[in-house]
Design an enzyme around this catalytic site. Structure first.
Site, PDB file in Angstrom:
ATOM      1  CG  ASP A   8      -2.270   0.621   0.886  1.00  0.00           C
ATOM      2  OD1 ASP A   8      -2.319   1.414  -0.061  1.00  0.00           O
ATOM      3  OD2 ASP A   8      -3.268   0.366   1.581  1.00  0.00           O
ATOM      4  CD  GLU A  10      -3.019   4.591   1.897  1.00  0.00           C
ATOM      5  OE1 GLU A  10      -2.319   3.593   1.631  1.00  0.00           O
ATOM      6  OE2 GLU A  10      -4.060   4.866   1.269  1.00  0.00           O
ATOM      7  CG  HIS A 105      -4.194   2.240   5.556  1.00  0.00           C
ATOM      8  ND1 HIS A 105      -5.509   1.931   5.819  1.00  0.00           N
ATOM      9  CD2 HIS A 105      -3.998   1.964   4.242  1.00  0.00           C
ATOM     10  CE1 HIS A 105      -6.078   1.509   4.711  1.00  0.00           C
ATOM     11  NE2 HIS A 105      -5.185   1.506   3.731  1.00  0.00           N
ATOM     12  CG  HIS A 117      -8.349   4.579   4.148  1.00  0.00           C
ATOM     13  ND1 HIS A 117      -7.039   4.946   4.304  1.00  0.00           N
ATOM     14  CD2 HIS A 117      -8.380   3.836   3.020  1.00  0.00           C
ATOM     15  CE1 HIS A 117      -6.310   4.449   3.313  1.00  0.00           C
ATOM     16  NE2 HIS A 117      -7.107   3.759   2.517  1.00  0.00           N
ATOM     17  CD  GLU A 136      -7.400  -0.926   2.797  1.00  0.00           C
ATOM     18  OE1 GLU A 136      -6.337  -1.006   2.151  1.00  0.00           O
ATOM     19  OE2 GLU A 136      -7.983   0.149   2.989  1.00  0.00           O
TER      20      GLU A 136
HETATM   21 ZN    ZN Z   1      -3.701   2.781  -0.090  1.00  0.00          ZN
END
Ligand code: ZN
Length: 265
Positions: A8, A10, A105, A117, A136
């Site tokens: 990812d 973040e 994240h 998020h 996630e």
């Molecule tokens: Zn992301």
């Protein structure tokens, strides 16, 4: 052995505010730099894998919405699945020995979770699997578990690491920054972060076997809450097996984990 690195953006050292991560409102210069830092974190992981396992096959999937990898900076021994039209399980299958998650994240609503998020912050509010709120990291760890693959290493801020540890017993984590609040952190220098990621990768590989694939017993009940009732309408209209709970909430039930969660994961 065969490794799947799921990335990812973040959770990269030096990245902490929305303008750095691409998409709407991004500062393109900041975004490009963030991608280079993240790609170098992936490289540190790849170096760690190769030191432990010189014949390793390493696949990297760029899992960040607008893209998180700058291919010209990527380690030449990694094979990349760049951004594109891909669906869960993102080519994962039983042939892999381990999944590694880089630059992650925490889930939406995490107190002090830097850039927290759950999937698309444009239309998803919260997710639950069998009554437990999930983001996630957890959901993708269950998808890996579906194929009997353990998630052995997760990197990101302190909140992402804590979340990973709460879902995956004995997982190795590397914390590259500590959240002060949603868009501010104490961050490690990117070079220091890479050093720790390389060490963490080697430790994680030594723990393969000790870290089990995570699984949950059927039946599966997946619940999602959206930010707009239009999204609720879209899902209930398009998928007859998805049940509307209220204007913002839907639920889907099933006996096969992947079939139940795949359109949301
Ligand atoms: Zn992301």
């Amino acid at each position: 052995m065969k490794y799947f690195i799921l990335t990812d953006l973040e959770g990269t050292a030096g990245v902490y505010r929305w303008s750095q991560i691409g998409g709407e409102g991004a500062n393109l210069e900041e975004y490009k730099l963030a991608k280079i830092w993240m790609t170098k974190e992936v490289n540190a992981c790849v170096e760690g894998i190769i030191e432990k396992d010189k014949d390793a096959e390493i696949v990297v999937w760029d899992g960040h919405g607008p893209g998180g990898i700058e291919i010209e900076y990527l380690h030449p021994e990694a094979k990349l699945i760049p951004r594109g039209d891909i669906r869960c399980p993102y080519t994962l299958d039983e042939g892999y020995d381990a999944v590694i998650m880089i630059a992650q994240h925490s889930m939406a609503g995490t107190p002090k979770g830097n850039l927290c998020h759950t999937y698309s912050s444009r239309y998803i509010y919260r997710y639950w699997l069998n009554g437990r709120e999930i983001g996630e990291i957890g959901l993708r760890a269950y998808v890996a578990g579906y194929f009997n693959i353990p998630v052995i290493l997760v990197t990101g801020d302190d909140a992402a690491c804590k979340e990973a540890e709460s879902f995956i017993p004995h997982v190795e984590t590397v914390c590259v920054k500590r959240a002060i609040h949603h868009q501010l952190v104490f961050t490690l220098h990117p070079e220091k972060a890479r050093k720790l990621i390389k060490e963490g990768t080697k430790k994680a590989i030594e723990k393969i076997g000790e870290i089990k694939p995570i699984k949950i017993n059927p039946p599966y009940i997946f619940k999602a809450q959206f930010l707009s009732s239009t999204t609720t309408y879209h899902f209930t209209y398009s998928y007859p097996n998805i049940k509307k709970i209220d204007e913002y909430t839907i639920e889907i039930k099933g006996d096969d984990l992947l079939e139940t969660v795949k359109i949301f994961a």
